[in-house]
Scaffold this motif. Structure first.
Motif, PDB file in Angstrom:
ATOM      1  N   GLU A 130       0.807  -1.251  -0.089  1.00 14.41           N
ATOM      2  CA  GLU A 130       0.105   0.154  -0.006  1.00 14.41           C
ATOM      3  C   GLU A 130       0.942   1.180  -0.189  1.00 14.41           C
ATOM      4  O   GLU A 130       1.795   1.277   0.809  1.00 14.41           O
ATOM      5  CB  GLU A 130      -0.906  -0.116   1.304  1.00 14.41           C
ATOM      6  CG  GLU A 130      -2.066   0.947   1.283  1.00 14.41           C
ATOM      7  CD  GLU A 130      -1.535   2.285   1.764  1.00 14.41           C
ATOM      8  OE1 GLU A 130      -1.863   3.468   1.304  1.00 14.41           O
ATOM      9  OE2 GLU A 130      -0.691   2.567   2.859  1.00 14.41           O
ATOM     10  N   GLN A 131       0.365   2.084  -0.879  1.00 14.90           N
ATOM     11  CA  GLN A 131       1.319   3.404  -0.740  1.00 14.90           C
ATOM     12  C   GLN A 131       0.229   4.596  -1.243  1.00 14.90           C
ATOM     13  O   GLN A 131      -0.402   4.403  -2.065  1.00 14.90           O
ATOM     14  CB  GLN A 131       2.320   3.418  -1.984  1.00 14.90           C
ATOM     15  CG  GLN A 131       2.959   4.863  -2.271  1.00 14.90           C
ATOM     16  CD  GLN A 131       4.090   4.643  -3.351  1.00 14.90           C
ATOM     17  OE1 GLN A 131       4.863   3.971  -3.316  1.00 14.90           O
ATOM     18  NE2 GLN A 131       3.840   5.772  -4.265  1.00 14.90           N
ATOM     19  N   SER A 132       0.250   5.362  -0.170  1.00 15.47           N
ATOM     20  CA  SER A 132      -0.807   6.594  -0.347  1.00 15.47           C
ATOM     21  C   SER A 132      -2.208   6.273  -0.711  1.00 15.47           C
ATOM     22  O   SER A 132      -2.965   6.747  -1.433  1.00 15.47           O
ATOM     23  CB  SER A 132      -0.383   7.501  -1.451  1.00 15.47           C
ATOM     24  OG  SER A 132       0.915   8.052  -1.535  1.00 15.47           O
ATOM     25  N   GLY A 133      -2.660   4.911  -0.197  1.00 14.08           N
ATOM     26  CA  GLY A 133      -3.984   4.557  -0.207  1.00 14.08           C
ATOM     27  C   GLY A 133      -4.232   3.701  -1.304  1.00 14.08           C
ATOM     28  O   GLY A 133      -5.478   3.267  -1.605  1.00 14.08           O
ATOM     29  N   THR A 134      -3.196   3.304  -2.305  1.00 15.43           N
ATOM     30  CA  THR A 134      -3.402   2.617  -3.272  1.00 15.43           C
ATOM     31  C   THR A 134      -2.430   1.379  -3.213  1.00 15.43           C
ATOM     32  O   THR A 134      -1.172   1.602  -2.858  1.00 15.43           O
ATOM     33  CB  THR A 134      -2.945   3.234  -4.516  1.00 15.43           C
ATOM     34  OG1 THR A 134      -4.036   4.491  -4.633  1.00 15.43           O
ATOM     35  CG2 THR A 134      -3.261   2.447  -5.975  1.00 15.43           C
ATOM     36  N   VAL A 135      -2.788   0.260  -3.562  1.00 11.76           N
ATOM     37  CA  VAL A 135      -1.785  -1.061  -3.697  1.00 11.76           C
ATOM     38  C   VAL A 135      -1.152  -0.713  -4.775  1.00 11.76           C
ATOM     39  O   VAL A 135      -1.859  -1.035  -6.077  1.00 11.76           O
ATOM     40  CB  VAL A 135      -2.543  -2.297  -3.656  1.00 11.76           C
ATOM     41  CG1 VAL A 135      -1.946  -3.660  -3.686  1.00 11.76           C
ATOM     42  CG2 VAL A 135      -3.518  -2.416  -2.106  1.00 11.76           C
ATOM     43  N   VAL A 136       0.127  -0.829  -4.915  1.00  8.44           N
ATOM     44  CA  VAL A 136       1.019  -0.749  -6.012  1.00  8.44           C
ATOM     45  C   VAL A 136       2.030  -2.209  -6.084  1.00  8.44           C
ATOM     46  O   VAL A 136       2.246  -2.729  -5.060  1.00  8.44           O
ATOM     47  CB  VAL A 136       1.918   0.536  -5.969  1.00  8.44           C
ATOM     48  CG1 VAL A 136       1.185   1.637  -5.979  1.00  8.44           C
ATOM     49  CG2 VAL A 136       3.064   0.296  -4.570  1.00  8.44           C
TER      50      VAL A 136
END
Length: 144
Positions: A130-136
């Motif tokens: 998770e990064q800044s609310g998005t899964v990358v």
């Protein structure tokens, strides 16, 4: 923080990533993979597509280690230096994804892998973070 901005063509990529799946858009007419996602096949012109699951295995095709962080949004993400890699997917060598190689599995922080461990051609496996609310997608080195 940096966060992806999904468009209509790429939104499924991020939806699958949120479920821990790496999928790549392919043409439903001629079976050619394409990345980045787009509405029309550059090979046959078809507008029909499918999202196909891939293993998430690949190799480092290229990388860079920026010093200091090039973008202010990366200043809060972890220890430096960090890496930015271009990963060529094992099943689809024409498809290359940008990301970061991390140490310590899916929970590893940006910059957690010493830069001297990176090599062109090194085998990697996708993990999701998770990064800044998005899964990358991120990458870890495969064990020999």
């Amino acid at each position: 923080m940096l966060a992806p901005v999904p468009d209509d063509d790429g939104a499924p990529f991020w939806e699958y990533a949120a479920r821990g799946e790496l999928r790549v858009q392919a043409c439903a007419a001629c079976d050619e993979y394409r990345f980045p996602p787009r509405p029309c096949c550059p090979h046959c012109g078809s507008f029909d597509s499918a999202w196909r699951r891939v293993s998430g295995r690949g190799r480092i095709w290229s990388y860079v280690v920026p010093r200091p962080p090039l973008l202010p949004a990366y200043a809060d993400l972890g220890p430096y230096p960090y890496n930015v890699v271009l990963v060529e997917l094992a099943e689809v060598p024409r498809v290359r994804l940008v990301g970061n190689v991390i140490g310590g599995g899916a929970g590893g922080a940006l910059g957690s892998l010493p830069p001297e461990r990176l090599r062109i051609g090194a085998r990697v496996q996708v993990v999701f973070a998770e990064q800044s609310g998005t899964v990358v997608p991120r990458w870890v080195l495969e064990r020999p």
